[in-house]
Scaffold this motif. Sequence first.
Motif, PDB file in Angstrom:
ATOM      1  N   PRO A   9      50.405  25.570  46.790  1.00 48.61           N
ATOM      2  CA  PRO A   9      50.161  26.693  47.703  1.00 48.61           C
ATOM      3  C   PRO A   9      48.797  26.589  48.379  1.00 48.61           C
ATOM      4  CG  PRO A   9      50.736  27.478  45.490  1.00 48.61           C
ATOM      5  CD  PRO A   9      50.558  25.996  45.403  1.00 48.61           C
ATOM      6  N   VAL A  89      50.339  32.689  42.687  1.00 47.18           N
ATOM      7  CA  VAL A  89      49.963  33.138  44.032  1.00 47.18           C
ATOM      8  C   VAL A  89      48.705  34.011  43.987  1.00 47.18           C
ATOM      9  CG1 VAL A  89      50.699  34.594  45.968  1.00 47.18           C
ATOM     10  CG2 VAL A  89      52.257  32.892  45.021  1.00 47.18           C
ATOM     11  N   CYS A  92      45.716  31.892  44.054  1.00 44.75           N
ATOM     12  CA  CYS A  92      45.553  31.254  45.366  1.00 44.75           C
ATOM     13  C   CYS A  92      45.012  32.247  46.396  1.00 44.75           C
ATOM     14  CB  CYS A  92      46.863  30.643  45.825  1.00 44.75           C
ATOM     15  SG  CYS A  92      47.429  29.313  44.732  1.00 44.75           S
ATOM     16  N   VAL A 127      50.874  33.013  52.384  1.00 50.17           N
ATOM     17  CA  VAL A 127      50.528  32.693  50.998  1.00 50.17           C
ATOM     18  C   VAL A 127      51.128  33.729  50.046  1.00 50.17           C
ATOM     19  CG1 VAL A 127      48.637  32.315  49.348  1.00 50.17           C
ATOM     20  CG2 VAL A 127      48.424  31.485  51.701  1.00 50.17           C
ATOM     21  N   TRP A 130      54.648  32.849  49.241  1.00 47.30           N
ATOM     22  CA  TRP A 130      54.850  31.450  48.846  1.00 47.30           C
ATOM     23  C   TRP A 130      56.091  31.290  47.970  1.00 47.30           C
ATOM     24  CZ3 TRP A 130      53.656  26.517  49.655  1.00 47.30           C
ATOM     25  CH2 TRP A 130      53.913  25.586  48.645  1.00 47.30           C
ATOM     26  N   ASN A 131      56.248  32.143  46.968  1.00 47.45           N
ATOM     27  CA  ASN A 131      57.364  31.989  46.020  1.00 47.45           C
ATOM     28  C   ASN A 131      58.722  32.271  46.642  1.00 47.45           C
ATOM     29  OD1 ASN A 131      55.739  31.202  43.873  1.00 47.45           O
ATOM     30  ND2 ASN A 131      55.343  33.317  43.271  1.00 47.45           N
ATOM     31  N   ARG A 135      57.671  27.759  48.560  1.00 49.01           N
ATOM     32  CA  ARG A 135      57.828  27.145  47.239  1.00 49.01           C
ATOM     33  C   ARG A 135      59.245  26.591  47.066  1.00 49.01           C
ATOM     34  NH1 ARG A 135      55.743  28.088  41.858  1.00 49.01           N
ATOM     35  NH2 ARG A 135      57.295  27.316  40.405  1.00 49.01           N
TER      36      ARG A 135
END
Length: 173
Positions: A9, A89, A92, A127, A130-131, A135
């Motif tokens: 990420p 996350v 990040c 961001v 992301w998941n 991702r």
Amino acid sequence: MDRVLVIGPCGAGKSTLSTELGERLALPVHHIDQLNWRPGWVEGGKEELQAKLDEIIAGDRWLIDGNYGGTMTARLARADTVVYLDYPVRLCLWRLLRRIRTYRGRTRPDMTEGCPERFDLAFFFYVMNWNRGPRRRTEAKLDGHESKVIRLKDPAALRIWLSALPAKPLVHD
């Protein structure tokens, strides 16, 4: 490790790790952000980026930092190692905010000169999500390459992994 990808990420620390790994392994480091962005945050074309990456991955030794999913298939095919900073996350996002505070108005060492660090709400949301999207796409691209993936779940795991690597550049003929 002669052909290495560092992925994960945004805000995980890919560029910082890439710089350190490049020194330890005596590999030339290529930051995809530097290859893709022109001064003033003008994005280069996809074909131009792919041509630059094709030239790099044709070489025998390299380290490439960055995800850029549209270019990952060719890079994965040539890589012998993929270091995946599979960090939470929230970590990040915190690191991203710290990076913005540290470099605000200045260009980061891993970025094209003329692209000063700034807060970008759309990037922050990317961001945050992301998941849910990036991702999943990254994981799908890694299918079939599991044997070359070193998945590190947190900075402590990274420190342990790094401690097992040589501290000085290796000599290559």
